[in-house]
Design an enzyme around this catalytic site. Structure first.
Site, PDB file in Angstrom:
ATOM      1  CG  ASP A 106      35.752  49.494  40.271  1.00 28.72           C
ATOM      2  OD1 ASP A 106      34.687  49.712  40.861  1.00 28.72           O
ATOM      3  OD2 ASP A 106      36.825  49.192  40.843  1.00 28.72           O
TER       4      ASP A 106
HETATM    5  N1  URA Z   1      37.164  44.966  43.005  1.00 26.38           N
HETATM    6  C1  URA Z   1      37.532  46.133  42.431  1.00 26.38           C
HETATM    7  O1  URA Z   1      38.454  46.802  42.895  1.00 26.38           O
HETATM    8  N2  URA Z   1      36.869  46.521  41.316  1.00 26.38           N
HETATM    9  C2  URA Z   1      35.867  45.817  40.761  1.00 26.38           C
HETATM   10  O2  URA Z   1      35.303  46.224  39.737  1.00 26.38           O
HETATM   11  C3  URA Z   1      35.503  44.611  41.371  1.00 26.38           C
HETATM   12  C4  URA Z   1      36.164  44.200  42.500  1.00 26.38           C
END
Ligand code: URA
Length: 234
Positions: A106
């Site tokens: 993310d």
């Molecule tokens: N889980 C999440 O919520 N975000 C990420 O970037 C990776 C795993």
């Protein structure tokens, strides 16, 4: 991302302008080498990283690239984006536009991000059967306790996808920090799992993917090629 595959006789014919009938003769005579071995099979499927030579003349020799990047917060895991800097923008290498991301992070997640142009490698790494461990350090707004360990191990039902998450390991580091190991990568998975406890994630950082560890060698935003053993043993 699919690897570019072609039938050997067609590949040689297109590359050299020799008609396919004659290519078959050359194959039968043992004049074609694929990855160092004599290739006689006209149906052999090669990809963009197969080394192909005809009568000692190299027709194709592309080396695949395997890269790790220390992704900073605020950079998007995409190859193009209108608003944000992308992980590709952080790379300083000629082949950067041929690379694809192996398991996105993310926008506000930092840590280990893998990139490659070898579709077979990334497919294997991402396949649900392969169950590659991804380890994250998670910082939470509110204190955590042992009940989280049980809930993560049991799996959680996500109605939107109609799936139950695979058993995940949660280790408590301190009141507000946990190490979480996932074998899959559902959309916002870690945030949604802690969301069940109404406990917002305030920091998320990926430490490793399989046997590949981010380690301490790279500064934030830096990248490096993976070693042969990292590529083979992940
Ligand atoms: N889980 C999440 O919520 N975000 C990420 O970037 C990776 C795993």
């Amino acid at each position: 991302m699919e690897s570019k595959r072609a039938r050997l006789d067609r590949f040689i014919s297109v590359k050299t302008g020799i008609n396919k009938k004659y290519v078959r003769l050359l194959l039968a005579k043992g004049q074609v080498l694929v990855d160092g071995e004599i290739a006689r099979d006209i149906d052999l499927i090669i990809d963009q990283f197969s080394h192909v030579s005809l009568d000692g003349q190299v027709l194709q020799a592309n080396a695949p690239s395997y890269v790790m990047l220390y992704k900073p917060v605020g950079v998007v895991s995409a190859t193009i984006d209108d608003k944000h800097k992308t992980v590709i923008d952080l790379l300083d290498r000629e082949d950067k536009h041929s690379l694809h991301i192996v398991g996105r992070l993310d926008l506000n997640t930092s840590g280990l991000l893998l990139l490659t142009n070898d579709g077979r490698w990334s497919k294997k790494l991402m396949s649900p059967q392969h169950k590659v461990d991804k380890v994250y350090r998670v910082t939470l707004k509110n204190p955590i306790d042992e009940s989280y360990i049980v809930a993560f191990a049991a799996g959680m039902y996500f109605a939107f996808e109609d799936i139950t998450t695979q058993p995940a390991k949660l280790e408590i580091v301190d009141d507000h920090t946990a190490l979480v190991t996932l074998v899959e990568g559902r959309y916002h998975q870690i945030k949604r799992m802690f969301g069940r406890f109404r406990n917002p994630v305030i920091g998320l950082h990926r430490l490793s993917v399989g046997t590949i560890e981010l380690g301490l060698q790279l500064a934030v935003g830096e990248s490096r090629d993976l070693s042969e053993s990292e590529i083979q043993n992940v």
